[in-house]
Design a protein around this motif. Structure first.
Motif, PDB file in Angstrom:
ATOM      1  N   THR A 114      38.371  32.569  64.918  1.00 52.51           N
ATOM      2  CA  THR A 114      39.154  31.395  65.286  1.00 52.51           C
ATOM      3  C   THR A 114      38.339  30.132  65.083  1.00 52.51           C
ATOM      4  O   THR A 114      37.130  30.112  65.316  1.00 52.51           O
ATOM      5  N   GLY A 115      39.037  29.089  64.656  1.00 57.95           N
ATOM      6  CA  GLY A 115      38.389  27.791  64.571  1.00 57.95           C
ATOM      7  C   GLY A 115      37.334  27.721  63.504  1.00 57.95           C
ATOM      8  O   GLY A 115      36.289  27.108  63.682  1.00 57.95           O
ATOM      9  N   THR A 163      42.845  28.864  61.586  1.00 53.61           N
ATOM     10  CA  THR A 163      42.815  27.585  62.295  1.00 53.61           C
ATOM     11  C   THR A 163      44.211  27.312  62.857  1.00 53.61           C
ATOM     12  O   THR A 163      45.214  27.720  62.274  1.00 53.61           O
ATOM     13  N   THR A 192      46.238  24.083  64.052  1.00 51.98           N
ATOM     14  CA  THR A 192      46.093  22.631  63.946  1.00 51.98           C
ATOM     15  C   THR A 192      47.448  21.932  63.893  1.00 51.98           C
ATOM     16  O   THR A 192      48.500  22.565  63.943  1.00 51.98           O
TER      17      THR A 192
END
Lengths: 178, 221
Positions: free
Chosen positions: A99-100, A113, A115
């Protein structure tokens, strides 16, 4: 039947068989790229609630394990909050979806991601912000399948304005890298 | 004849195989690396709950006397099981002549208000803006409000016999507030009794008639 006639029939049969065998092979080659699918089982939803005070930001936090934490000044209603759940199929097998991840340089293994949140809004009323997305960072199995769970934090504006009764909606983007 | 049969079988098999390889699960979103898929999220705000006045507070039919120095009171409890006169009086020219008596033919009854909202939550109850129970220039004062909050087994303090101000007495510094709660069904059954008091005045009976008054009850989270 003469020898010449017999050989002509035999050569014709070989050509037709070859044509049918070629079609499936071509199909298999074109389907390898972009075969991954994602099916929404349930959307991320912060439930039904009332708020006592909006003089400072108040939060509802949903974790990927489906636990929910309410600010003291938010009263949980009769419809519970829930994590987002998505079924992934035909991804690369045995791959962890981190994640991320950092873009524009995604990892060589899997990543996701979350967003471009629109906030959670109702026309002519205050909006909630959406932040701190989290996932269970699943690992796909040998078939490339996995279940992705998504949590996040909803925050009130904290400006003292009222939130009207009603259903608030919003969107965000899920982007995978593999 | 044998050759023709073979050709048709091969054609059917190739088409089926192609279709299977190109299909996706119904309702699925095809995912490409680096391409975003937009999904929805939401929340529901519910700021209201339903308040229903099933019955108003009714002191029934009473007989009452005033006098220049003394007062009498009459109370109905929230469960309606007990009504009593605090000060029955001791007759004309007695030392305590003010009196209230209650009619058995038209007894007093507590108010009943139901509150429906979220399950198992605390509900604050505020009394305020009391008026006299009056008819023309004659009036009783609402001396107290009694409720059943203490019987609801709510977490937190609950008042039992709050004292309120009236239009003629000094108003309390702050409204009277108690704490109730909804049950597992999201309901609170709220009962209100109270006490009325005669006013000091010239000795004599209250005129016959219908006497009415009010106070505000506010429910909040």
């Amino acid at each position: 039947m003469t020898p010449s006639t017999k050989s002509h029939i035999f050569s014709g049969m070989i050509k037709k068989i070859a044509l049918f065998l070629a079609i499936p092979l071509i199909c298999a080659y074109e389907n390898t790229a972009g075969a991954a699918d994602m099916v929404q089982i349930q959307s991320l939803y912060f439930g039904q609630f009332a708020y006592v005070d909006n003089s400072v930001p108040r939060t509802i936090v949903i974790a990927p394990d489906d636990t929910v934490t309410y600010d003291d000044d938010i009263i949980e209603g009769n419809i519970p909050a829930r994590r987002g759940e998505y079924q992934l199929t035909d991804f690369p097998p045995n791959m962890m979806i981190h994640t991320g991840v950092t873009v524009p340089t995604p990892p060589t293994d899997g990543g996701v991601t979350l967003t471009n949140s629109s906030g959670i809004t109702l026309p002519a009323s205050e909006s909630f912000t959406l932040s701190n997305f989290t996932t269970n960072e699943p690992i796909t199995d040998g078939n490339g399948d996995a279940t992705l769970y998504i949590g996040a934090t909803l925050t009130t504006s904290g400006n003292g304005q009222n939130y009207d009764t009603g259903s608030y909606t919003g969107t965000y983007d899920i982007t995978f890298y593999f | 004849m044998t050759l023709r049969s073979f050709k048709k079988l091969a054609a059917v098999s190739a088409v089926a195989l192609s279709a299977a390889m190109y299909s996706h699960t119904a309702g699925a979103a095809a995912v490409q690396s680096g391409d975003p898929t937009t999904v929805t999220t939401g929340a529901t705000v519910e700021n209201t709950f339903t308040v229903t006045v099933v019955k108003t507070l009714d002191f029934g039919t009473v007989g009452a006397m005033t006098d220049p120095t003394d007062t009498a009171t009459f109370t109905v409890e929230p469960d309606g099981s007990d009504t009593f006169v605090d000060d029955p009086g001791n007759g004309y020219l007695g030392t305590d002549p003010a009196a209230i008596v209650s009619s058995e033919d038209d007894p007093a009854a507590a108010a009943n208000i139901t509150v429906a909202g979220f399950k198992n939550v605390n509900i604050w109850v505020t009394y305020d803006n009391f008026t006299d129970v009056a008819s023309g220039g004659d009036a009783f004062e609402i001396q107290e409000v009694h409720d059943n909050l203490s019987t609801l087994n709510c977490a937190g303090a609950a008042i039992t016999t709050p004292t309120n101000g009236s239009a003629t007495l000094a108003a309390p510094a702050s409204p009277t507030i108690g704490l109730g709660c909804t049950d597992a069904s999201g309901d609170m059954d709220y009962l209100i009794g109270g006490t009325i008091e005669t006013k000091v005045g010239a000795y004599g009976p209250y005129p016959d008639g219908a006497y009415a008054g009010s106070f505000d009850v506010t429910f909040s989270y």
